[in-house]
Design a protein around this motif. Structure first.
Motif, PDB file in Angstrom:
ATOM      1  N   THR A   1      68.145  22.740  26.178  1.00 50.73           N
ATOM      2  CA  THR A   1      67.404  24.055  25.944  1.00 50.73           C
ATOM      3  C   THR A   1      67.512  24.494  24.699  1.00 50.73           C
ATOM      4  N   SER A   2      66.863  25.692  24.360  1.00 46.50           N
ATOM      5  CA  SER A   2      66.749  26.210  22.977  1.00 46.50           C
ATOM      6  C   SER A   2      66.927  27.653  23.151  1.00 46.50           C
ATOM      7  N   ARG A   3      67.573  28.239  22.017  1.00 46.27           N
ATOM      8  CA  ARG A   3      67.940  29.259  21.748  1.00 46.27           C
ATOM      9  C   ARG A   3      67.424  29.879  20.354  1.00 46.27           C
TER      10      ARG A   3
ATOM     11  N   THR B   1      71.006  36.116  19.936  1.00 44.37           N
ATOM     12  CA  THR B   1      70.484  35.563  21.235  1.00 44.37           C
ATOM     13  C   THR B   1      71.076  36.865  22.369  1.00 44.37           C
TER      14      THR B   1
ATOM     15  N   THR C   1      68.663  38.978  24.904  1.00 41.22           N
ATOM     16  CA  THR C   1      68.976  39.305  26.390  1.00 41.22           C
ATOM     17  C   THR C   1      68.934  40.897  26.543  1.00 41.22           C
TER      18      THR C   1
ATOM     19  N   SER D   1      64.427  39.844  26.597  1.00 43.05           N
ATOM     20  CA  SER D   1      63.768  38.498  26.356  1.00 43.05           C
ATOM     21  C   SER D   1      64.093  37.408  26.950  1.00 43.05           C
ATOM     22  N   ALA D   2      63.117  36.687  27.636  1.00 41.99           N
ATOM     23  CA  ALA D   2      63.584  35.350  28.340  1.00 41.99           C
ATOM     24  C   ALA D   2      64.278  34.393  27.418  1.00 41.99           C
ATOM     25  N   ASP D   3      65.216  33.434  28.140  1.00 41.72           N
ATOM     26  CA  ASP D   3      65.903  32.287  27.412  1.00 41.72           C
ATOM     27  C   ASP D   3      66.656  32.689  26.647  1.00 41.72           C
ATOM     28  N   ARG D   4      67.151  33.917  26.296  1.00 45.78           N
ATOM     29  CA  ARG D   4      68.074  34.321  25.152  1.00 45.78           C
ATOM     30  C   ARG D   4      67.645  34.047  23.957  1.00 45.78           C
ATOM     31  N   SER D   5      66.177  34.248  23.763  1.00 50.43           N
ATOM     32  CA  SER D   5      65.617  33.968  22.614  1.00 50.43           C
ATOM     33  C   SER D   5      64.672  35.066  22.168  1.00 50.43           C
TER      34      SER D   5
ATOM     35  N   ALA E   1      59.077  36.088  30.873  1.00 52.10           N
ATOM     36  CA  ALA E   1      59.832  35.064  31.585  1.00 52.10           C
ATOM     37  C   ALA E   1      59.075  33.711  32.215  1.00 52.10           C
TER      38      ALA E   1
END
Length: 199
Positions: free
Chosen positions: A93-95, A119, A123, A127-131, A153
């Motif tokens: 995963t990427s942050r 990050t 959230t 924003s999606a994916d904590r990014s 998302a």
């Protein structure tokens, strides 16, 4: 495999007259900068992963946004502020967070200032994916601002990776304005009505 354009360094060119420019000086690089690229890459002046402990986990640095902080007095040289997207890849995963570097010697060297948007901020901002990414800096009068993009998302259309743009005030110490709970305060939001990419 990651696209090759993600690998490299940030280069500086200078000019005395705005017409002829110097060759690249590789000012900032990171551990994933390939040493065996063809053509060979120049030596990097500063490896951010080793020079700044707070950026040791940055797998890649992307989307630089720069602004000139005006001089406030004869003893203040002003500064070059540089916002960067720090991508941390771990466990598949990427942050992404946005960090700030600052130069007081006309971009010859940079110092780490801090995190503009973390990050956790991403959230909090939805924003999606904590990014959160795409940081760009600008001045209006004497006030510095950061524009940053949230991630959707679900990608609404092929190739769209940004949800919208948010604008934040940045103080002289390089911190984004926050409310009493410590949450970043977005002053403006820019988005398209049809879901097309904006970032």
């Amino acid at each position: 495999m990651l696209p090759t354009f993600l690998f490299g360094y940030f280069a500086l060119q200078t000019s005395g007259d705005g017409l002829s420019w110097s060759s690249d000086t590789a000012v900032l690089g990171w551990n994933m900068t390939p040493r065996d690229a063809s053509p060979a890459l120049p030596p990097v002046q500063t490896n951010v992963n080793t020079a700044y402990p707070a950026l040791a986990d940055c797998t890649l640095l992307l989307e630089p946004g720069m602004a000139i902080r005006p001089s406030s007095s004869s003893r203040d040289p002003g500064a070059v502020d540089l916002a960067l997207s720090c991508i941390r890849l771990a466990g598949g995963t990427s942050r992404i967070r946005i960090v700030l570097l600052r130069s007081t010697d006309h971009a010859r060297t940079f110092q780490y200032v801090g995190v503009l948007l973390s990050t956790d901020d991403a959230t909090c901002l939805g924003s999606a994916d904590r990014s959160i990414t795409g940081g760009d800096l600008f001045y209006l009068g004497s006030q510095e601002y950061l524009i940053a993009s949230r991630l959707p998302a679900v990608t609404p259309k092929a190739g769209n990776i940004y949800k919208d743009c948010l604008v934040f005030a940045v103080d002289d110490s390089g911190k984004v304005a926050r409310d009493a709970r410590g949450h970043p305060v977005a002053l403006r939001r820019m988005a398209t009505s049809d879901g097309t990419d904006i970032g």
